[in-house]
Design a protein around this motif. Structure first.
Motif, mmCIF file in Angstrom:
data_model
loop_
_atom_site.group_PDB
_atom_site.id
_atom_site.type_symbol
_atom_site.label_atom_id
_atom_site.label_comp_id
_atom_site.label_asym_id
_atom_site.label_seq_id
_atom_site.Cartn_x
_atom_site.Cartn_y
_atom_site.Cartn_z
ATOM 1 N N LEU A 22 88.688 56.533 39.458
ATOM 2 C CA LEU A 22 88.152 55.608 38.375
ATOM 3 C C LEU A 22 88.366 56.119 36.928
ATOM 4 O O LEU A 22 88.775 55.305 35.912
ATOM 5 C CB LEU A 22 86.841 55.112 38.586
ATOM 6 N N PHE A 26 91.143 54.309 34.292
ATOM 7 C CA PHE A 26 90.612 53.805 33.058
ATOM 8 C C PHE A 26 91.362 54.881 31.832
ATOM 9 O O PHE A 26 91.567 54.042 30.801
ATOM 10 C CB PHE A 26 88.870 54.108 32.787
ATOM 11 N N TYR A 54 96.508 46.501 31.836
ATOM 12 C CA TYR A 54 95.730 45.722 32.235
ATOM 13 C C TYR A 54 95.568 45.684 33.813
ATOM 14 O O TYR A 54 94.497 45.406 34.428
ATOM 15 C CB TYR A 54 96.292 44.279 31.913
ATOM 16 N N PHE A 57 92.908 48.361 34.380
ATOM 17 C CA PHE A 57 91.527 47.806 33.906
ATOM 18 C C PHE A 57 91.122 46.978 35.016
ATOM 19 O O PHE A 57 89.966 46.845 35.588
ATOM 20 C CB PHE A 57 91.567 47.069 32.788
ATOM 21 N N ALA A 58 91.856 46.185 35.908
ATOM 22 C CA ALA A 58 91.665 45.271 36.809
ATOM 23 C C ALA A 58 91.307 45.882 38.029
ATOM 24 O O ALA A 58 90.403 45.639 38.800
ATOM 25 C CB ALA A 58 92.922 44.402 36.978
ATOM 26 N N CYS A 60 90.093 48.925 37.996
ATOM 27 C CA CYS A 60 88.618 49.547 37.705
ATOM 28 C C CYS A 60 87.470 48.524 38.158
ATOM 29 O O CYS A 60 86.463 48.721 38.649
ATOM 30 C CB CYS A 60 88.522 50.063 36.449
ATOM 31 N N ALA A 61 87.825 47.085 37.464
ATOM 32 C CA ALA A 61 86.679 46.250 37.672
ATOM 33 C C ALA A 61 86.509 45.922 39.131
ATOM 34 O O ALA A 61 85.488 45.521 39.637
ATOM 35 C CB ALA A 61 87.275 44.991 37.006
ATOM 36 N N ALA A 62 87.742 45.956 39.944
ATOM 37 C CA ALA A 62 87.585 45.626 41.281
ATOM 38 C C ALA A 62 86.827 46.765 42.058
ATOM 39 O O ALA A 62 85.968 46.378 43.041
ATOM 40 C CB ALA A 62 88.860 45.587 41.575
ATOM 41 N N VAL A 64 84.382 48.667 40.876
ATOM 42 C CA VAL A 64 82.904 48.483 40.417
ATOM 43 C C VAL A 64 82.387 47.231 41.283
ATOM 44 O O VAL A 64 81.528 47.513 41.494
ATOM 45 C CB VAL A 64 82.929 48.413 38.805
ATOM 46 N N ALA A 65 83.261 46.214 41.202
ATOM 47 C CA ALA A 65 82.740 45.054 41.964
ATOM 48 C C ALA A 65 82.314 45.299 43.343
ATOM 49 O O ALA A 65 81.574 44.859 43.947
ATOM 50 C CB ALA A 65 83.614 43.890 41.694
#
Length: 73
Positions: A22, A26, A54, A57-58, A60-62, A64-65
């Motif tokens: 991660l 990032f 992008y 970042f997507a 990373c967001a996935a 974390v979710a």
């Protein structure tokens, strides 16, 4: 009280690998956005770098979710 050291080591190893992945994603995203700034100042375009940033970042967001989903479920 018995401690399952193998399971504890496995959790530690997976956590370490996911954390490094991660942070790397990032960092790649930040580098892609900085290349966009550099290209804009030089009058060029860095669409591939921005798209990659992008995507990082997507991802990373996935991740974390998904982690939040695992905690809540």
């Amino acid at each position: 009280m018995n401690i399952d050291w193998a399971a504890l080591g496995s959790v530690f190893g997976v956590s370490l690998v996911v954390t490094v992945a991660l942070v790397t994603l990032f960092t790649l995203g930040i580098m892609g956005l900085s290349r966009r700034e550099r290209a804009a100042s030089e009058g060029g375009s860095a669409t591939l770098a921005v798209t990659g940033a992008y995507l990082c970042f997507a991802a990373c967001a996935a991740a974390v979710a998904y982690g939040i989903h695992l905690i809540v479920a």
